[in-house]
Scaffold this active site. Structure first.
Site, mmCIF file in Angstrom:
data_model
loop_
_atom_site.group_PDB
_atom_site.id
_atom_site.type_symbol
_atom_site.label_atom_id
_atom_site.label_comp_id
_atom_site.label_asym_id
_atom_site.label_seq_id
_atom_site.Cartn_x
_atom_site.Cartn_y
_atom_site.Cartn_z
ATOM 1 N N LYS A 155 44.749 -17.897 23.303
ATOM 2 C CA LYS A 155 44.152 -16.735 23.887
ATOM 3 C C LYS A 155 42.626 -16.710 23.626
ATOM 4 O O LYS A 155 41.879 -16.433 24.240
ATOM 5 C CB LYS A 155 44.790 -15.324 23.027
ATOM 6 C CG LYS A 155 46.079 -14.948 23.508
ATOM 7 C CD LYS A 155 46.688 -14.019 22.734
ATOM 8 C CE LYS A 155 47.396 -14.117 21.328
ATOM 9 N NZ LYS A 155 48.321 -15.171 21.412
ATOM 10 N N ILE A 156 42.278 -17.294 22.303
ATOM 11 C CA ILE A 156 40.908 -17.219 21.891
ATOM 12 C C ILE A 156 40.339 -18.292 22.671
ATOM 13 O O ILE A 156 39.103 -18.294 23.287
ATOM 14 C CB ILE A 156 40.820 -17.412 20.327
ATOM 15 C CG1 ILE A 156 41.225 -15.901 19.649
ATOM 16 C CG2 ILE A 156 39.148 -17.571 20.044
ATOM 17 C CD1 ILE A 156 41.485 -15.917 18.102
ATOM 18 N N ARG A 232 40.958 -21.860 11.087
ATOM 19 C CA ARG A 232 41.326 -21.626 9.586
ATOM 20 C C ARG A 232 40.681 -22.911 8.977
ATOM 21 O O ARG A 232 40.374 -23.968 9.623
ATOM 22 C CB ARG A 232 42.829 -21.915 9.490
ATOM 23 C CG ARG A 232 43.652 -20.517 9.965
ATOM 24 C CD ARG A 232 43.277 -19.280 8.869
ATOM 25 N NE ARG A 232 43.961 -18.319 9.381
ATOM 26 C CZ ARG A 232 43.552 -17.188 10.000
ATOM 27 N NH1 ARG A 232 42.297 -17.278 10.186
ATOM 28 N NH2 ARG A 232 44.451 -16.168 10.072
ATOM 29 N N ASP A 256 33.041 -20.334 10.200
ATOM 30 C CA ASP A 256 33.491 -18.697 9.717
ATOM 31 C C ASP A 256 34.831 -18.677 8.827
ATOM 32 O O ASP A 256 35.053 -17.790 8.444
ATOM 33 C CB ASP A 256 33.964 -17.911 10.973
ATOM 34 C CG ASP A 256 33.995 -16.573 10.862
ATOM 35 O OD1 ASP A 256 33.225 -15.900 10.185
ATOM 36 O OD2 ASP A 256 35.208 -15.829 11.080
ATOM 37 N N GLU A 261 38.154 -20.541 0.925
ATOM 38 C CA GLU A 261 37.671 -19.292 1.100
ATOM 39 C C GLU A 261 38.473 -18.087 0.231
ATOM 40 O O GLU A 261 37.468 -17.262 -0.329
ATOM 41 C CB GLU A 261 37.411 -18.875 2.525
ATOM 42 C CG GLU A 261 38.841 -18.506 3.160
ATOM 43 C CD GLU A 261 38.862 -17.917 4.672
ATOM 44 O OE1 GLU A 261 38.264 -18.718 5.112
ATOM 45 O OE2 GLU A 261 39.361 -16.949 5.012
ATOM 46 N N HIS A 293 34.334 -15.389 7.254
ATOM 47 C CA HIS A 293 35.453 -14.745 8.009
ATOM 48 C C HIS A 293 35.506 -13.672 8.702
ATOM 49 O O HIS A 293 35.951 -12.580 8.599
ATOM 50 C CB HIS A 293 36.732 -14.881 7.069
ATOM 51 C CG HIS A 293 38.226 -15.138 7.835
ATOM 52 N ND1 HIS A 293 38.945 -15.982 7.208
ATOM 53 C CD2 HIS A 293 38.518 -14.654 8.950
ATOM 54 C CE1 HIS A 293 40.116 -15.990 8.120
ATOM 55 N NE2 HIS A 293 39.850 -14.938 9.119
ATOM 56 N N GLN A 294 34.210 -13.622 9.351
ATOM 57 C CA GLN A 294 33.793 -12.332 10.169
ATOM 58 C C GLN A 294 34.218 -12.293 11.595
ATOM 59 O O GLN A 294 33.966 -11.217 12.134
ATOM 60 C CB GLN A 294 32.061 -12.295 9.927
ATOM 61 C CG GLN A 294 31.254 -11.141 10.474
ATOM 62 C CD GLN A 294 29.896 -11.421 10.343
ATOM 63 O OE1 GLN A 294 29.543 -12.246 9.413
ATOM 64 N NE2 GLN A 294 29.250 -10.806 10.988
ATOM 65 N N PHE A 296 36.750 -11.567 13.302
ATOM 66 C CA PHE A 296 37.449 -10.579 13.964
ATOM 67 C C PHE A 296 36.769 -9.176 13.788
ATOM 68 O O PHE A 296 37.247 -8.270 14.403
ATOM 69 C CB PHE A 296 38.630 -10.495 12.999
ATOM 70 C CG PHE A 296 38.666 -9.904 11.826
ATOM 71 C CD1 PHE A 296 37.943 -10.629 10.685
ATOM 72 C CD2 PHE A 296 38.583 -8.592 11.570
ATOM 73 C CE1 PHE A 296 37.619 -10.008 9.552
ATOM 74 C CE2 PHE A 296 38.640 -7.817 10.220
ATOM 75 C CZ PHE A 296 38.007 -8.682 9.394
HETATM 76 P P1 NAI Z 1 47.260 -18.470 20.067
HETATM 77 O O1 NAI Z 1 48.619 -18.767 19.491
HETATM 78 O O2 NAI Z 1 47.039 -17.742 21.549
HETATM 79 O O3 NAI Z 1 46.742 -19.992 20.548
HETATM 80 C C1 NAI Z 1 46.731 -21.094 19.589
HETATM 81 C C2 NAI Z 1 46.799 -22.347 20.438
HETATM 82 O O4 NAI Z 1 46.860 -23.656 19.483
HETATM 83 C C3 NAI Z 1 48.074 -22.396 21.473
HETATM 84 O O5 NAI Z 1 47.784 -22.928 22.767
HETATM 85 C C4 NAI Z 1 48.824 -23.750 20.642
HETATM 86 O O6 NAI Z 1 49.685 -24.447 21.863
HETATM 87 C C5 NAI Z 1 47.824 -24.505 20.108
HETATM 88 N N1 NAI Z 1 48.217 -25.247 19.157
HETATM 89 C C6 NAI Z 1 49.340 -25.162 18.341
HETATM 90 N N2 NAI Z 1 49.483 -26.446 17.644
HETATM 91 C C7 NAI Z 1 48.583 -27.395 17.907
HETATM 92 C C8 NAI Z 1 48.186 -28.561 17.700
HETATM 93 N N3 NAI Z 1 48.770 -29.018 16.715
HETATM 94 N N4 NAI Z 1 47.086 -29.102 18.221
HETATM 95 C C9 NAI Z 1 46.307 -28.380 19.125
HETATM 96 N N5 NAI Z 1 46.624 -27.207 19.279
HETATM 97 C C10 NAI Z 1 47.802 -26.550 19.058
HETATM 98 O O7 NAI Z 1 46.100 -18.251 19.022
HETATM 99 P P2 NAI Z 1 44.673 -17.538 19.204
HETATM 100 O O8 NAI Z 1 45.137 -16.052 19.067
HETATM 101 O O9 NAI Z 1 43.955 -17.860 20.070
HETATM 102 O O10 NAI Z 1 43.921 -17.635 17.622
HETATM 103 C C11 NAI Z 1 43.939 -18.897 17.434
HETATM 104 C C12 NAI Z 1 43.451 -19.263 15.825
HETATM 105 O O11 NAI Z 1 42.390 -18.200 15.502
HETATM 106 C C13 NAI Z 1 44.577 -18.460 15.024
HETATM 107 O O12 NAI Z 1 45.505 -19.434 14.585
HETATM 108 C C14 NAI Z 1 43.766 -18.157 13.775
HETATM 109 O O13 NAI Z 1 44.002 -18.970 12.821
HETATM 110 C C15 NAI Z 1 42.487 -18.123 14.037
HETATM 111 N N6 NAI Z 1 41.864 -16.649 14.022
HETATM 112 C C16 NAI Z 1 40.702 -16.479 13.374
HETATM 113 C C17 NAI Z 1 40.072 -15.273 13.241
HETATM 114 C C18 NAI Z 1 38.956 -15.057 12.507
HETATM 115 O O14 NAI Z 1 38.475 -13.899 12.071
HETATM 116 N N7 NAI Z 1 38.101 -16.152 12.119
HETATM 117 C C19 NAI Z 1 40.841 -14.182 13.798
HETATM 118 C C20 NAI Z 1 41.959 -14.094 14.553
HETATM 119 C C21 NAI Z 1 42.262 -15.461 14.814
#
Ligand code: NAI
Length: 346
Positions: A155-156, A232, A256, A261, A293-294, A296
């Site tokens: 998604k992101i 992360r 971030d 952390e 970690h901002q 979001f």
């Molecule tokens: P998502 O689940 O929609 O997308 C994650 C993508 O990573 C998927 O397409 C998946 O196939 C892929 N993936 C899984 N294993 C992998 C690997 N070994 N190598 C490469 N790609 C791989 O998740 P979304 O919502 O896009 O979030 C991504 C990450 O962002 C989350 O896991 C979370 O850790 C982080 N995040 C950070 C925030 C912040 O405030 N800094 C807030 C929200 C999420």
């Protein structure tokens, strides 16, 4: 039924939205400032659910205690869940999360960091406040025509890609599970390292992805590469990153998140001596930007997080335990994932 929820790691900005949605769902929050760990798990006694965030340590020992106290549900108010021992929770305490609250918030923050870093806005801001109007040392580069490598096209990652395309960047991507018919040009991880001017991480932290950016990967990258991590901290080996910066191989890093952390981020540590030398050294670098970690943290995201979390908890306690956003270590496994069949994970 009134559901009592122990809400760990509460910050001022969490309360308004959770109080608002909780009130309309007969839910009572016990707001606790402390993080959840083995020493604080006792504070959940008498509650049916706990609500946790990214740096609460939901280990096997903590889960065992929660189970003993009769806590039925762990409600993550985050998307990532690497801080929960899902295997230990299986069969004992159900786990729900917020799969998406505002992917825009995170993708836009990644861009904000990137633009700040590349166009030296953080430097310029400090200079003009001191009436220093010199431009020396502020030379950036055009995004237009540059190659950005995106790791994780969920998604992101996809929103980030759309924004990058708007800048006229060439996008290449790596994903363990490439999206079909997405129009995204997928390449191997090595090719992404070799060709990218900018690399942005948007995949989850797993055993496989931990330290995916280490000395080896950095060795394959272009000189001057800019690395952005809003995913992360554990995805990057921070020692190797620092070495790459000192060797002038890495042009800039926008972080971030940081592997260690949990003890530092989200709190006001000004006036304290920071014990983490690695973090201090990274922050001291002119080409490193750290936010706490901002990514979001937008109004929209906070509202969506509270609404989905309250709905998750309500759904669990009023719908026979069935909740679309339940998680377990088997999720995604086609033969074994019961959620696909709209059942409880166990
Ligand atoms: P998502 O689940 O929609 O997308 C994650 C993508 O990573 C998927 O397409 C998946 O196939 C892929 N993936 C899984 N294993 C992998 C690997 N070994 N190598 C490469 N790609 C791989 O998740 P979304 O919502 O896009 O979030 C991504 C990450 O962002 C989350 O896991 C979370 O850790 C982080 N995040 C950070 C925030 C912040 O405030 N800094 C807030 C929200 C999420």
């Amino acid at each position: 039924m009134m559901v009592k929820v122990a809400f760990y790691d509460t910050k001022e900005y969490d309360k308004p939205s959770f109080e608002r949605y909780g009130k309309s769902h007969d839910m009572q929050f016990r707001f606790l400032e402390t993080k959840l760990n083995e020493d604080t798990v006792e504070l959940a006694k008498g509650c049916e659910a706990v609500c946790v965030f990214v740096n609460d340590a939901v280990s096997a020992a903590v889960i065992e205690k929660l189970y003993e106290y009769g806590v039925k549900l762990i409600a993550l108010r985050s998307a990532g869940y690497n801080n929960v021992d899902l295997q230990a929770a299986f069969g004992k305490v159900h786990v729900v999360h917020v799969p998406a609250y505002s992917p825009y918030a995170v993708a836009e923050h990644a861009i904000a960091l990137l633009l700040t870093s590349v166009r030296r806005i953080h430097k310029a801001y400090n200079r003009t406040r001191e009436f220093n109007f010199s431009l020396n040392g502020l030379t950036g580069f055009d995004f237009h025509g540059k190659t950005v490598g995106v790791i994780g096209t969920g998604k992101i990652g996809r929103i980030f890609i759309d924004i990058c395309r708007g800048f006229g960047m060439k996008v290449i991507a790596y994903d363990r599970y490439p999206a079909q018919d997405s129009g995204i040009e997928y390449v191997s991880l090595d090719e992404l390292f070799e060709k990218s001017d900018i690399i942005s991480l948007h995949c989850p932290l797993t055993d496989e992805t931990r330290h995916m950016i280490g000395a080896d990967a950095i060795g394959k990258m272009k000189k001057g590469v800019v690395i952005v991590n809003t995913s992360r901290g554990g995805l990057i080996d921070a020692e190797a990153l620092l070495d790459g910066i000192k060797a002038r191989k890495i042009g800039a890093a926008c972080l971030d998140v940081y592997e260690e952390e949990a003890d530092v981020f989200f709190e006001d540590r000004s006036g304290h001596i920071l014990n983490d030398d690695l973090l201090s050294r990274l922050i001291s670098m002119p080409n490193v930007i750290v936010t706490s970690h901002q990514a979001f943290l937008t109004e929209e995201a906070l509202n969506n997080i509270a609404e989905t979390t309250v709905n998750n908890i309500t759904s669990y306690f009023t719908n026979d335990g069935i909740c679309d956003n339940e998680l377990c270590y088997r999720c995604g496994n086609i033969e074994r994932c019961k959620k696909e069949r709209k059942e409880k994970c166990f």
